[in-house]
Design a protein around this motif. Sequence first.
Motif, mmCIF file in Angstrom:
data_model
loop_
_atom_site.group_PDB
_atom_site.id
_atom_site.type_symbol
_atom_site.label_atom_id
_atom_site.label_comp_id
_atom_site.label_asym_id
_atom_site.label_seq_id
_atom_site.Cartn_x
_atom_site.Cartn_y
_atom_site.Cartn_z
ATOM 1 N N ILE A 146 20.334 44.552 65.023
ATOM 2 C CA ILE A 146 21.009 45.818 64.733
ATOM 3 C C ILE A 146 22.345 45.574 64.032
ATOM 4 O O ILE A 146 22.695 46.270 63.071
ATOM 5 N N ILE A 147 23.074 44.568 64.506
ATOM 6 C CA ILE A 147 24.362 44.239 63.867
ATOM 7 C C ILE A 147 24.144 43.812 62.418
ATOM 8 O O ILE A 147 24.861 44.242 61.506
ATOM 9 N N CYS A 148 23.143 42.967 62.206
ATOM 10 C CA CYS A 148 22.866 42.485 60.844
ATOM 11 C C CYS A 148 22.469 43.624 59.914
ATOM 12 O O CYS A 148 22.927 43.693 58.763
ATOM 13 N N ALA A 149 21.615 44.532 60.414
ATOM 14 C CA ALA A 149 21.092 45.598 59.564
ATOM 15 C C ALA A 149 22.062 46.762 59.407
ATOM 16 O O ALA A 149 22.293 47.240 58.287
ATOM 17 N N ASP A 150 22.646 47.219 60.513
ATOM 18 C CA ASP A 150 23.422 48.456 60.477
ATOM 19 C C ASP A 150 24.927 48.260 60.306
ATOM 20 O O ASP A 150 25.615 49.162 59.820
ATOM 21 N N VAL A 151 25.428 47.102 60.728
ATOM 22 C CA VAL A 151 26.861 46.843 60.603
ATOM 23 C C VAL A 151 27.149 46.023 59.348
ATOM 24 O O VAL A 151 28.037 46.366 58.551
ATOM 25 N N ASN A 153 19.685 43.058 54.176
ATOM 26 C CA ASN A 153 18.324 43.550 54.007
ATOM 27 C C ASN A 153 17.421 43.039 55.134
ATOM 28 O O ASN A 153 17.808 42.190 55.934
ATOM 29 N N SER A 154 16.201 43.542 55.191
ATOM 30 C CA SER A 154 15.295 43.232 56.303
ATOM 31 C C SER A 154 14.953 41.752 56.372
ATOM 32 O O SER A 154 14.833 41.184 57.472
ATOM 33 N N PHE A 155 14.809 41.109 55.221
ATOM 34 C CA PHE A 155 14.450 39.693 55.232
ATOM 35 C C PHE A 155 15.584 38.839 55.792
ATOM 36 O O PHE A 155 15.366 37.981 56.660
ATOM 37 N N PHE A 156 16.787 39.079 55.323
ATOM 38 C CA PHE A 156 17.943 38.320 55.810
ATOM 39 C C PHE A 156 18.144 38.579 57.304
ATOM 40 O O PHE A 156 18.452 37.674 58.085
ATOM 41 N N THR A 157 17.971 39.834 57.715
ATOM 42 C CA THR A 157 18.083 40.186 59.127
ATOM 43 C C THR A 157 17.042 39.457 59.959
ATOM 44 O O THR A 157 17.337 38.956 61.052
ATOM 45 N N ALA A 158 15.814 39.370 59.447
ATOM 46 C CA ALA A 158 14.734 38.681 60.166
ATOM 47 C C ALA A 158 15.044 37.200 60.336
ATOM 48 O O ALA A 158 14.843 36.626 61.421
ATOM 49 N N VAL A 159 15.542 36.576 59.287
ATOM 50 C CA VAL A 159 15.875 35.147 59.355
ATOM 51 C C VAL A 159 16.987 34.908 60.371
ATOM 52 O O VAL A 159 16.906 33.979 61.199
ATOM 53 N N LEU A 160 18.027 35.721 60.332
ATOM 54 C CA LEU A 160 19.152 35.548 61.258
ATOM 55 C C LEU A 160 18.741 35.858 62.704
ATOM 56 O O LEU A 160 19.214 35.206 63.647
#
Length: 257
Positions: A59-64, A68-75
């Motif tokens: 949520i922090i990666c995506a909304d804050v 993007n979804s790929f970078f969020t998934a990797v992190l």
Amino acid sequence: MDNEENERFSPIKSLLGLLSFSTIIPVNQYTSIEYMTRLVWCWPFIHLVIGILAAVCGIICADVLHLNSFFTAVLTYAFLMIITGYNHLDGVMDMADGVMVHGDPQKKISVMKDSSVGAGGVATLFIVASLTVAGIYNVLDYGCIAAIIICEMVAKSSLLTTALISKPLDGGIGCYFIYSTNMFNYILSTIIVGVIAYLVGDVIGIIGLVGAIVAGALIAFIAKRNFEIANGDVLGMSNEVGRLMALLFMSVALFFL
């Protein structure tokens, strides 16, 4: 008498021992492996908390941070691996190496227990990790952040499934988890996990649990066919493949539901 002989069983110490064993969270709580594994059926509930933390990371990666979804998934996947201390990745590589080598079960076991890693182990880890990231990316594309919580929790249900139907290799840590898993505590654990999965993710959560159980049974079958037994490496493989299969099942379900 040593400390283990003087120690009395404590559910709290056992749960904290499982938390310390499977994460890098500094619990600093000692208990013997025998006492710790008495409550192995509670392991999924501990990783429910880890899944919640991973979802918060997503949520922090995506909304804050607006990644993007790929970078969020990797992190998110990186967070899961770091907080669990890369606990089961060596199991993925070791079991894969054992399966890939030709020979009888004893030869395969010796390769699995060897500290060196072969090409099959590295390639298998890459495949499992890549597909897991792809699975997280896919559920995030559907906006199903709950799937991250569910996949981490039911990964341990996959491990317990393998433990339940496998014959242990005596002498390793894995045998304590296998001996401590019986039909009663497995069913109890699975029912509670199913209720939590439904509350968190509705029908999608149940489908994720089914995927993890299928993965656990599959890994147990592969281990029995190649090694005749299961050890900590096999259980580690089951955990990682269970997370992956849960994401796969949930991704397909999200398309149709």
